[in-house]
Design an enzyme around this catalytic site. Structure first.
Site, mmCIF file in Angstrom:
data_model
loop_
_atom_site.group_PDB
_atom_site.id
_atom_site.type_symbol
_atom_site.label_atom_id
_atom_site.label_comp_id
_atom_site.label_asym_id
_atom_site.label_seq_id
_atom_site.Cartn_x
_atom_site.Cartn_y
_atom_site.Cartn_z
ATOM 1 C CE LYS A 238 4.139 1.240 -4.845
ATOM 2 N NZ LYS A 238 3.089 1.011 -3.843
ATOM 3 C CB CYS B 120 2.222 5.808 -2.882
ATOM 4 S SG CYS B 120 3.220 4.638 -1.948
#
Length: 281
Positions: free
Chosen positions: A76, A130
């Site tokens: 991720k 993110c």
């Protein structure tokens, strides 16, 4: 390492299985991507991972990969860091081309005709929860090793200040001396969402002196509550009160209502109006 260091000690000794499945969705298109994007499931035991995979398979049409927890966690962070580095390359090209009096967009367009080249578009900065955040985890956990990652973060974090410097040049060129007649279009970190986390516009305002930041006009059709000084909520009033508009976010609203920009000095930081002879990065 979050599961290993922060979660496992809490459940140690209990009959609990641990797993980690990173999200892979983008604001503005979450339901579609929840269903169609590939997913990664990390688990201590393969049979537990396969059980969780069966749950995800009930709605996820993408490929589902089962691996260990730490690999799932790292994948991720790596995905978002990869994107950050590629954005940084485009942004650094924009700085180089501005210094060398070259058209970065034309150069990228030509370079991308190479079958193995796919350069992204430069922009006023990187926001969101993110891409602008995850790379710092690697920089913090692996100091001295994450060198390209750190450089990319510095480049992308420097873009709002670069936009500010470019805006000053454009103001000087057009004889605009009153900052109160300058407006920032867009407060969110990307188009057509209401998310302002780590927004390049907010970063730009932070770069400005307090009295200047409170003088410049700001408008975003998706941000209904006042979060900055001098924020407008009516597009007609905003454009009527500005002589120069800095397009920080390419919302559909401005793309469909280009007449708002008629007769104004426009600094298009997103290259949203490719056919227009507006000022660019």
């Amino acid at each position: 390492g979050t599961v290993e260091h922060s979660i496992r000690p809490i459940v140690r000794g209990r009959k609990v299985h641990l797993a980690h499945a990173p999200e892979r969705i983008i604001p503005g298109n979450m339901l579609y991507e929840l269903q169609h994007n590939s997913r990664t499931i990390g688990a201590d035991e393969c049979k537990i991972g396969e059980k969780i995979k069966d749950v995800y398979a009930s709605f996820c049409k993408g490929e589902i990969v089962v691996t260990d927890i730490k690999t799932a966690e790292m994948s991720k962070v790596v995905e978002n860091t990869y994107r950050d580095i590629n954005i940084a390359f485009a942004n650094e090209l924009a700085k180089i081309c501005r210094n060398g009096n070259m058209d970065v967009y034309k150069i990228i367009n030509i370079a991308n005709r190479h079958p193995r080249v796919n350069i992204l578009q430069p922009g006023p900065g990187v926001g969101g929860h993110c891409i602008s955040v995850d790379p710092w985890f690697l920089v913090g956990d692996y100091p001295g090793l994450a060198n390209i990652i750190l450089s990319a973060r510095k480049i992308n974090d420097s873009m709002p200040e670069f936009v500010l410097k470019r805006a000053r040049e454009i103001m000087d060129e057009n004889g605009i001396t009153d900052i109160k007649r300058v407006g920032l279009y867009g407060l969110t970190y990307k188009e057509n969402v209401d998310d302002t986390r780590e927004s390049p516009t907010l970063q730009l305002l932070e770069c400005m002196r307090a009295h200047l930041a409170s003088s410049i006009k700001v408008y975003d059709p998706f941000v209904k509550n006042d979060i900055v000084d001098n924020q407008y909520h009516d597009p007609g009033e905003f454009f009527n009160d500005t002589d120069m508009v800095i397009v920080m976010v390419a919302h559909d609203e401005i793309l469909k209502n280009r007449h708002f920009l008629d007769g104004k000095v426009v600094f298009d930081t997103r290259n949203a109006f490719k056919e227009k002879d507006y000022y660019k990065l």
